[in-house]
Design a protein around this motif. Structure first.
Motif, PDB file in Angstrom:
ATOM      1  N   PHE A 169      43.728  41.546  44.875  1.00 37.15           N
ATOM      2  CA  PHE A 169      44.579  40.593  44.072  1.00 37.15           C
ATOM      3  C   PHE A 169      44.305  40.945  42.529  1.00 37.15           C
ATOM      4  O   PHE A 169      43.288  41.687  42.638  1.00 37.15           O
ATOM      5  CB  PHE A 169      44.288  39.155  44.446  1.00 37.15           C
ATOM      6  N   THR A 170      45.158  40.674  41.821  1.00 42.36           N
ATOM      7  CA  THR A 170      45.233  41.264  40.375  1.00 42.36           C
ATOM      8  C   THR A 170      45.660  40.050  39.479  1.00 42.36           C
ATOM      9  O   THR A 170      45.840  39.149  40.038  1.00 42.36           O
ATOM     10  CB  THR A 170      45.740  42.411  40.036  1.00 42.36           C
ATOM     11  N   ASP A 171      45.584  40.327  38.226  1.00 41.63           N
ATOM     12  CA  ASP A 171      46.316  39.362  37.305  1.00 41.63           C
ATOM     13  C   ASP A 171      46.862  40.175  36.187  1.00 41.63           C
ATOM     14  O   ASP A 171      46.586  41.522  36.157  1.00 41.63           O
ATOM     15  CB  ASP A 171      45.127  38.062  36.906  1.00 41.63           C
ATOM     16  N   PHE A 172      47.371  39.502  35.031  1.00 39.35           N
ATOM     17  CA  PHE A 172      48.065  40.365  34.151  1.00 39.35           C
ATOM     18  C   PHE A 172      47.131  41.098  33.357  1.00 39.35           C
ATOM     19  O   PHE A 172      47.729  42.156  32.657  1.00 39.35           O
ATOM     20  CB  PHE A 172      48.802  39.301  33.009  1.00 39.35           C
ATOM     21  N   ARG A 173      46.055  40.798  33.199  1.00 35.92           N
ATOM     22  CA  ARG A 173      44.912  41.584  32.208  1.00 35.92           C
ATOM     23  C   ARG A 173      44.664  43.038  32.646  1.00 35.92           C
ATOM     24  O   ARG A 173      44.394  44.095  32.237  1.00 35.92           O
ATOM     25  CB  ARG A 173      43.581  41.032  32.376  1.00 35.92           C
ATOM     26  N   HIS A 174      45.189  43.203  34.309  1.00 37.25           N
ATOM     27  CA  HIS A 174      44.778  44.485  34.809  1.00 37.25           C
ATOM     28  C   HIS A 174      46.162  45.084  35.232  1.00 37.25           C
ATOM     29  O   HIS A 174      46.133  46.167  35.925  1.00 37.25           O
ATOM     30  CB  HIS A 174      43.861  44.357  36.042  1.00 37.25           C
ATOM     31  N   GLU A 175      47.381  44.665  34.852  1.00 32.96           N
ATOM     32  CA  GLU A 175      48.695  45.218  35.211  1.00 32.96           C
ATOM     33  C   GLU A 175      48.756  46.247  34.148  1.00 32.96           C
ATOM     34  O   GLU A 175      48.849  46.237  33.007  1.00 32.96           O
ATOM     35  CB  GLU A 175      49.729  44.077  35.372  1.00 32.96           C
ATOM     36  N   SER A 176      48.990  47.542  34.652  1.00 32.57           N
ATOM     37  CA  SER A 176      49.151  48.537  34.025  1.00 32.57           C
ATOM     38  C   SER A 176      50.372  49.603  34.554  1.00 32.57           C
ATOM     39  O   SER A 176      49.935  49.768  35.689  1.00 32.57           O
ATOM     40  CB  SER A 176      47.943  49.413  33.591  1.00 32.57           C
ATOM     41  N   PRO A 177      51.063  50.269  33.866  1.00 34.86           N
ATOM     42  CA  PRO A 177      52.228  50.931  34.556  1.00 34.86           C
ATOM     43  C   PRO A 177      51.430  52.159  35.263  1.00 34.86           C
ATOM     44  O   PRO A 177      50.425  53.061  34.787  1.00 34.86           O
ATOM     45  CB  PRO A 177      52.772  51.456  33.424  1.00 34.86           C
ATOM     46  N   GLY A 178      51.663  52.272  36.626  1.00 39.84           N
ATOM     47  CA  GLY A 178      51.283  53.539  37.397  1.00 39.84           C
ATOM     48  C   GLY A 178      50.007  52.842  38.046  1.00 39.84           C
ATOM     49  O   GLY A 178      49.664  53.668  39.210  1.00 39.84           O
ATOM     50  N   SER A 179      49.485  51.853  38.134  1.00 41.21           N
ATOM     51  CA  SER A 179      48.408  51.135  38.916  1.00 41.21           C
ATOM     52  C   SER A 179      48.845  51.065  40.302  1.00 41.21           C
ATOM     53  O   SER A 179      49.871  50.226  40.538  1.00 41.21           O
ATOM     54  CB  SER A 179      47.932  50.085  38.247  1.00 41.21           C
ATOM     55  N   SER A 180      48.148  51.322  41.414  1.00 38.74           N
ATOM     56  CA  SER A 180      48.634  51.119  42.617  1.00 38.74           C
ATOM     57  C   SER A 180      47.837  49.706  43.338  1.00 38.74           C
ATOM     58  O   SER A 180      46.802  49.662  42.900  1.00 38.74           O
ATOM     59  CB  SER A 180      48.586  52.402  43.529  1.00 38.74           C
ATOM     60  N   SER A 492      54.051  34.178  37.630  1.00 37.68           N
ATOM     61  CA  SER A 492      53.288  32.879  38.393  1.00 37.68           C
ATOM     62  C   SER A 492      53.387  31.516  37.412  1.00 37.68           C
ATOM     63  O   SER A 492      53.285  31.593  36.214  1.00 37.68           O
ATOM     64  CB  SER A 492      51.908  33.274  38.564  1.00 37.68           C
ATOM     65  N   TRP A 493      53.245  30.435  38.078  1.00 41.51           N
ATOM     66  CA  TRP A 493      52.987  29.195  37.498  1.00 41.51           C
ATOM     67  C   TRP A 493      51.753  28.541  38.291  1.00 41.51           C
ATOM     68  O   TRP A 493      51.111  27.674  37.913  1.00 41.51           O
ATOM     69  CB  TRP A 493      53.871  28.214  37.556  1.00 41.51           C
ATOM     70  N   ASN A 494      51.551  28.976  39.686  1.00 43.22           N
ATOM     71  CA  ASN A 494      50.769  28.134  40.518  1.00 43.22           C
ATOM     72  C   ASN A 494      49.348  29.042  40.666  1.00 43.22           C
ATOM     73  O   ASN A 494      48.815  29.098  41.820  1.00 43.22           O
ATOM     74  CB  ASN A 494      51.580  27.740  41.967  1.00 43.22           C
ATOM     75  N   ARG A 495      49.037  29.624  39.539  1.00 44.77           N
ATOM     76  CA  ARG A 495      47.745  30.544  39.687  1.00 44.77           C
ATOM     77  C   ARG A 495      46.973  30.349  38.433  1.00 44.77           C
ATOM     78  O   ARG A 495      47.431  30.281  37.207  1.00 44.77           O
ATOM     79  CB  ARG A 495      48.305  32.093  39.793  1.00 44.77           C
ATOM     80  N   SER A 496      45.488  30.244  38.478  1.00 43.63           N
ATOM     81  CA  SER A 496      44.956  30.056  37.565  1.00 43.63           C
ATOM     82  C   SER A 496      44.988  30.842  36.491  1.00 43.63           C
ATOM     83  O   SER A 496      44.444  30.912  35.032  1.00 43.63           O
ATOM     84  CB  SER A 496      43.272  29.600  37.829  1.00 43.63           C
ATOM     85  N   THR A 497      44.868  32.207  36.662  1.00 42.15           N
ATOM     86  CA  THR A 497      45.338  33.309  35.902  1.00 42.15           C
ATOM     87  C   THR A 497      46.697  34.106  36.241  1.00 42.15           C
ATOM     88  O   THR A 497      46.671  34.367  37.206  1.00 42.15           O
ATOM     89  CB  THR A 497      44.178  34.383  35.860  1.00 42.15           C
ATOM     90  N   ARG A 498      47.526  34.114  35.214  1.00 42.30           N
ATOM     91  CA  ARG A 498      48.671  34.856  35.283  1.00 42.30           C
ATOM     92  C   ARG A 498      48.970  35.983  36.192  1.00 42.30           C
ATOM     93  O   ARG A 498      48.081  36.791  36.059  1.00 42.30           O
ATOM     94  CB  ARG A 498      49.418  35.042  33.777  1.00 42.30           C
TER      95      ARG A 498
END
Length: 565
Positions: A169-180, A492-498
């Motif tokens: 699982f991940t969150d917005f801080r770790h979203e990056s184009p090309g990450s699988s 998201s809205w129902n998650r502690s970190t987006r």
């Protein structure tokens, strides 16, 4: 389980359906939905205890209470409920008679208590006076007359104590184009492994320099701006691009692309619709004769000829659809390749209500199928909480969908998903999820369905809010993209970190099925503070092979093109 036939379609009168009136918004760009359930004239406002009706607002007569509430509304609520309290997408208007009918004590009680299952976080963390000021503001709104002048929040937000995500699982801080990414059933935690969060997006104006991020070699440009709640996108065979401006009740058309990536022409194709979302051209081929529109309560169609920039006749009613004052409002429309079947997605009226005991859920959380003239309606697939986007695989003719799953079981349950759809298939909602995993809120119910619950093809991060999807079949992007799926993740809205707030690419490696793997493709809509400036909704391929993405956070459409080195 017996499925309903079209002859059993209920009449959706106000006296029979639960009335849902949303009331507040969250700190993060979204608002907090407050629902009023009314099964009859004596129903309580969201089952508020009788005792709260005797509670008076201690600040009701205080000068400036409503104005203070208006400022709080702009900061915490306007992003979802609208700057003028007019509502947005699935979120109703707050300037309604039904809000007026609720006592101040009932409003305050529900703002404070919340109901995660109904999509309403508890807001007792706000100081008591602030909650009462919000009540004052709500009650100052004239019935059916939206407030004016509420600014969009631009205040800074201090990052919270966000824990590191636990792979996969991940969150917005770790979203990056090309990450699988790849999530499997084996990765799922137990229900309630974490608390169920109320963390809706604090929507802010796009700061200077903020721009969507794409993989190397891709360029992102602003295709169109100044729209009103742009949602689903579809490209006509002649290359014109149609967008559903859902809140405005209209379909807008864009023609051409300038050297700077902007639309050359903009036209209003049709207006006066009821929360339009789905758009489909019929029949298949280069010269369709009709444009079908999925309103929230019906399917209509307009006559169409290549090059039309405005509807030439009034909409023709094709089929009634299940609907109500609450629940998911989007209705996508798609046709089988041979033109004999019309698929329509109808989301649930709730988070996890039992259809056995809740009349308003009948023929919802389904994909329905009709003939193109609206006749012979029956259920194509069921147990699908909210199949927002539908698409036909151009290579195989199979129907696929993009689904918002349920909330309230913790940060990492239940995964949203993308999947091909099996005719007659059961996908779990509300009793089961991801195969034979029972929702504890329905423990012991329908054991016979456990073995029937289908595990979807691609499990996404829970609470991503996966919306429209499209198959990429053009040649502008590199060859390895051919046949892959792009999908918009609203966030998201129902998650502690987006999590979400991006466009993803589902890899198929040249095959007809998906392996479960997907990649971040277009990111950057969330600021390091956690504030949100953009929310992807729709995806379509433009006539030149570029990808267009609608964004109802900044009310724009983005264009992603590829330049060969």
């Amino acid at each position: 389980m017996k499925r309903l036939s079209h002859t059993m379609l209920p009449r959706f009168s106000a006296a029979r359906l639960a009335v849902r009136a949303a009331v507040l918004a969250t700190l993060i760009g979204g608002s907090i939905p407050l629902h009023a359930h009314a099964q009859d004239n004596n129903a309580r406002f969201h089952h508020a205890p009788l005792s709260v009706d005797d509670v008076r607002n201690p600040y009701a007569t205080q000068t400036g209470s409503a104005d203070a509430g208006k400022r709080l509304y702009a900061e915490h609520c306007a992003a979802c409920h609208g700057a003028a309290a007019q509502g947005s997408g699935n979120v109703p208007s707050l300037a309604s008679a039904r809000i007026k009918q609720a006592s101040p004590g009932a409003l305050f009680w529900f703002i404070s208590k919340g109901d995660i299952d109904a999509g309403m976080p508890a807001w007792n963390s706000l100081p008591e006076q602030q909650r009462w000021n919000l009540v004052s503001f709500l009650q100052s709104l004239a019935s059916s007359t939206p407030a004016s002048g509420a600014p969009v929040a631009t205040a800074s937000m201090t990052p919270g104590n966000w824990p590191a995500p636990k792979a996969p699982f991940t969150d917005f801080r770790h979203e990056s184009p090309g990450s699988s990414r790849k999530i499997t059933v084996a990765d799922l935690p137990a229900p309630y492994a974490t608390a169920s969060a109320g963390n809706a997006p604090q929507l802010v104006a796009r700061p200077p320099g903020a721009w969507p991020k794409a993989p190397p070699g891709f360029k992102v440009e602003l295709f169109a701006s100044g729209l009103d709640n742009p949602r689903l996108l579809r490209t006509a065979p002649n290359g014109d691009v149609f967008v559903a401006e859902t809140r405005a009740g209209r379909i807008t058309l864009f023609r051409g692309i300038t050297v700077n990536g902007h639309a050359t022409e903009t036209h209003v194709f049709a207006s006066g619709l009821n929360k339009p979302f789905g758009i489909a051209f019929y029949p298949a081929g280069p010269h369709p004769k009709w444009i079908y529109i999925g309103d929230t309560d019906q399917v209509v169609r307009f006559p169409y000829q290549d090059g039309d920039v405005q509807a030439t006749a009034k909409p023709e009613h094709i089929a009634d659809l299940p609907h109500g004052d609450g629940g998911h409002s989007t209705r996508d429309v798609s046709f089988s390749p041979d033109g004999t079947r019309m698929y329509v997605s109808v989301g649930s009226a709730s988070n996890v209500d039992d259809p056995d005991t809740t009349p308003g859920e009948k023929l919802r959380a389904d994909i329905l199928v009709f003939r193109p003239d609206g006749s012979d309606m029956h259920v194509y697939a069921y147990g699908i909480r909210n199949a927002v986007g539908l698409a036909i695989d151009p290579r195989t003719g199979a129907l696929w969908c993009s689904v918002n799953e349920r909330d309230g079981l913790g940060d990492n349950l239940v995964p949203d998903y993308i999947t091909h759809v099996q005719e007659g298939g059961f996908y779990g909602w509300p009793w089961w999820y991801m195969g034979a995993h029972q929702d504890p809120r329905h423990a012991g119910k329908h054991p016979e369905l456990a073995r029937k619950a289908i595990v979807p093809d691609v499990l996404l991060n829970p609470h991503n809010a996966s919306l429209q999807l499209t198959f990429y079949t053009d040649r502008q992007f590199p060859r390895e993209y051919s046949g892959d799926i792009f999908a918009a993740e609203h966030g998201s809205w129902n998650r502690s970190t987006r999590v979400g707030y991006e466009v993803i690419r589902v890899l198929r490696h040249g095959g007809d099925r998906a392996t479960g793997e997907y990649q971040d493709f277009l990111t950057g809509f969330v600021l390091p503070s956690g504030q949100v400036w953009g929310r992807p909704v729709g995806v379509t391929t433009a006539s030149d092979g570029s990808l267009l993405v609608s964004d109802d956070g900044s009310n724009t459409i983005w264009r992603v093109s590829y330049r060969k080195s």
